[in-house]
Design an enzyme around this catalytic site. Structure first.
Site, PDB file in Angstrom:
ATOM      1  CG  ASP A 178     125.973 116.018   4.540  1.00 20.54           C
ATOM      2  OD1 ASP A 178     124.934 116.631   4.882  1.00 20.54           O
ATOM      3  OD2 ASP A 178     126.388 115.996   3.368  1.00 20.54           O
ATOM      4  CG  HIS A 249     124.833 119.611   3.339  1.00 21.03           C
ATOM      5  ND1 HIS A 249     123.814 118.698   3.503  1.00 21.03           N
ATOM      6  CD2 HIS A 249     124.704 120.132   2.097  1.00 21.03           C
ATOM      7  CE1 HIS A 249     123.090 118.673   2.388  1.00 21.03           C
ATOM      8  NE2 HIS A 249     123.597 119.546   1.530  1.00 21.03           N
ATOM      9  CG  ASP A 310     126.546 120.824  -1.141  1.00 19.57           C
ATOM     10  OD1 ASP A 310     127.458 120.992  -0.311  1.00 19.57           O
ATOM     11  OD2 ASP A 310     125.822 119.815  -1.138  1.00 19.57           O
ATOM     12  CD  GLU A 311     121.584 119.993  -1.618  1.00 14.32           C
ATOM     13  OE1 GLU A 311     120.837 119.504  -2.489  1.00 14.32           O
ATOM     14  OE2 GLU A 311     122.032 119.329  -0.652  1.00 14.32           O
ATOM     15  CE1 TYR A 402     125.715 114.264  -8.479  1.00 14.98           C
ATOM     16  CE2 TYR A 402     123.958 114.073  -6.861  1.00 14.98           C
ATOM     17  CZ  TYR A 402     125.054 114.754  -7.368  1.00 14.98           C
ATOM     18  OH  TYR A 402     125.492 115.910  -6.759  1.00 14.98           O
ATOM     19  CG  ASP A 404     122.350 109.067  -5.377  1.00 17.27           C
ATOM     20  OD1 ASP A 404     122.966 109.472  -6.389  1.00 17.27           O
ATOM     21  OD2 ASP A 404     121.626 109.811  -4.686  1.00 17.27           O
ATOM     22  CD1 TRP A 453     125.333 111.976  -4.552  1.00 21.20           C
ATOM     23  CD2 TRP A 453     126.178 112.617  -2.593  1.00 21.20           C
ATOM     24  NE1 TRP A 453     126.050 113.122  -4.759  1.00 21.20           N
ATOM     25  CE2 TRP A 453     126.577 113.541  -3.574  1.00 21.20           C
ATOM     26  CE3 TRP A 453     126.587 112.801  -1.266  1.00 21.20           C
ATOM     27  CZ2 TRP A 453     127.368 114.652  -3.276  1.00 21.20           C
ATOM     28  CZ3 TRP A 453     127.379 113.911  -0.967  1.00 21.20           C
ATOM     29  CH2 TRP A 453     127.757 114.823  -1.966  1.00 21.20           C
ATOM     30  CD  GLU A 455     121.663 110.971   0.609  1.00 20.53           C
ATOM     31  OE1 GLU A 455     121.654 112.204   0.493  1.00 20.53           O
ATOM     32  OE2 GLU A 455     122.283 110.213  -0.177  1.00 20.53           O
TER      33      GLU A 455
END
Length: 529
Positions: A178, A249, A310-311, A402, A404, A453, A455
């Site tokens: 990432d 990413h 993605d993104e 999700y 997270d 995820w 983070e």
């Protein structure tokens, strides 16, 4: 009838009050050749917890007998477990079914069966008299683990695999790259880990202005580490699906090899969110990633290889002469189609090698690659569209998958992220969208996965807290029949928590976080819809 409290709930269970056999120094485990791996695993696990030798015996007369019988009337991965006063017999449709039967057998023992050494207070090891016929609802019962945002050491990945196996999950989707880190050794391109595996500091929470911890963070898995992880998972009938995220990413890779990017050199990402770090679309960059995937395919036998997708920021491509030239040369309409063109190159690459491309639902934008399987995360719409277009789908929408996301509205939840995703929300979610139910396209839903995820998960302890017990609830969603009952699940879960305690899992208590599981003063980005 005794309360056997199995998680996930089996298809069919009957039991009676009579005690079954007791494990003693005379207890033997026997298996046919196809079940030998489960015999080895079961002896190691139960032998450590009980202190008993559990020597091998003939599967026909050993006290615990294991065998594969494709003609036993069971579905793939299914098993039948019969326990009476003479012993326990597990028959599986295939080796995976035998393994899941052994997992159920372990749950039928006291929680101390999950300890790594014998303890004086464990008591006797008596199995109940019971008959179980069982098999999974879905073939894809997965969990995505993000080791790019916060690196999880190999030992802890192996431990996480054991916890997936305990819950009869069979896919570990490993998010290896990432913006904030590159976690897999690629021998042709050593700077991917020499540079890309390390960032100089990390964002803490989501306050404004952004706060950093001032500490370098990093780590990566050598190729031998990856081989070990893959083999360890395979012994537990778990497929490891690697993810190398392209074309967005990708900031960590661009930091290592600036010629891959658009614009000025960048450092490995320190902040969360979507960055402008996007790969350029030159032939040299395509060749670079083909070489990367050559090594990835050599390490991972998985049929599915995730390319992310993605993104992907389009701004750098809009401003890039080479990207605009590629759009013109290929007759593409815009940057959305350019992303699809990029993904299609790797769909063809993987198809030629007998693999299948998996990508997040953004790969639908600009046209879906012909061999692609879609992981539907931005709600269920992408999965519905992909299934109707004849593509396989793995469901993992944010609102139900999700892990997270915060577990309550209470201020004690650490770094609250996203919408509230309670244990009940996870348990009551239905993987097959109503729009597909009772249609031929429902068969395109391979299953579902929960996504971890990281983070805000900077240690194995925080992964435990965010994943469990919600992952136990998710396991029942993808294994058991759809007629689930949350009120009936909770008593079984409370018993199951004692197993997690014995295994050393620092889960979130049902009543809320313990004091040391909180992060007072660190803001999140919670929203309510």
């Amino acid at each position: 009838m005794p309360d056997l409290a199995l998680v996930p709930r089996p298809t069919d269970l009957t039991a009676d009050p009579r005690p079954g056999p007791e494990l003693t120094t005379a207890t033997r485990i026997g298996s046919d050749a196809a079940s030998r791996g489960t015999e080895t695993w079961l002896r190691a696990e139960l032998g450590a917890a009980t202190g008993l030798p559990l020597p091998p015996g003939d599967p026909g007369d050993a006290e615990i007998g294991l065998r594969v019988d494709p003609g036993a009337g069971l579905d793939p991965e299914g098993y039948r477990l019969d326990i009476d006063e003479a012993g326990a017999r597990i028959v599986g449709h295939d080796p995976a079914g035998v393994f899941y039967g052994a997992q159920t057998l372990r749950q039928l023992l006291p929680p101390a069966a999950y300890r790594r050494a014998a303890t004086a207070g464990a008591g006797s090891w008596v199995l109940p008299t019971a008959h179980v016929t069982d098999g999974p609802r879905f073939g894809w019962r997965g969990c995505m683990l993000d080791v790019a945002r916060h690196f999880l050491p190999k030992h802890d990945v192996l431990r996480f695999i054991d916890l997936l196996a305990m819950h009869k999950l069979n896919v570990l989707h490993l998010h290896l790259t990432d913006d904030q880190g590159w976690r897999i050794e690629i021998r042709r391109y050593p700077r991917l880990t020499e540079v890309g595996a390390w960032r100089r500091e990390t964002q803490v929470g989501f306050g404004r202005p952004t706060v950093f911890d001032g500490r370098p963070h990093g780590g990566f898995y050598t190729q031998d580490d990856i081989r070990e992880i893959v083999a360890y998972a395979a012994d537990r009938h778990i497929t490891v699906v690697p993810e190398i995220d392209i074309p967005g990413h990708s900031q960590a890779a661009i930091a290592a090899y600036p010629e891959l990017g658009e614009g000025e050199p960048v450092e490995v990402g320190r902040e969360w969110g979507v960055t402008e770090g996007v790969l350029n679309v030159t032939d040299a960059t395509l060749d670079f990633y083909r070489h990367v995937f050559d090594e990835v395919l050599d390490l991972f036998p998985s049929r599915y290889i995730c390319v992310g997708g993605d993104e992907c920021p389009k701004g750098p491509w809009k401003a890039s002469a080479s990207a605009q030239r590629r759009i013109a040369e290929e007759g593409l309409a815009d940057e959305e189609e350019l992303q699809s063109w990029f993904i299609r190159r790797f769909d063809a690459y993987l198809t030629e090698r007998g693999r299948r491309l998996l990508g997040w639902d953004e790969i639908l934008e600009g046209g879906l690659a012909p061999g692609a399987t879609v992981a539907s995360w931005r709600g269920t719409e992408g999965g519905i569209a992909a299934a109707r277009a004849g593509h396989d789908v793995v469901m993992c929408p944010t609102r139900t998958s999700y892990l997270d996301y915060r577990q309550s509205d209470a201020p004690t939840e650490p770094i609250p992220v996203g919408t509230v995703l309670t244990l009940a929300d996870v348990y009551t979610a239905e993987p097959v969208p109503s729009e597909l139910a009772a249609t031929p396209d429902a068969g395109r839903v391979l299953g579902a996965q929960a996504n971890v995820w990281t983070e805000n998960m900077d240690s194995p302890r925080t992964v435990d807290f965010m994943a469990f017990p919600r992952l136990a609830a998710f396991a029942e969603v993808v294994w058991s029949a759809p007629d689930r009952d949350y009120a009936g699940f909770l008593p079984r879960l409370r018993t199951h928590l004692a197993r997690l305690d014995a295994a050393g899992v620092e889960y979130r208590p049902l009543q809320g976080p313990r004091p040391w599981q909180q992060r007072p003063g660190v803001p999140g980005w919670a929203h309510t819809h």
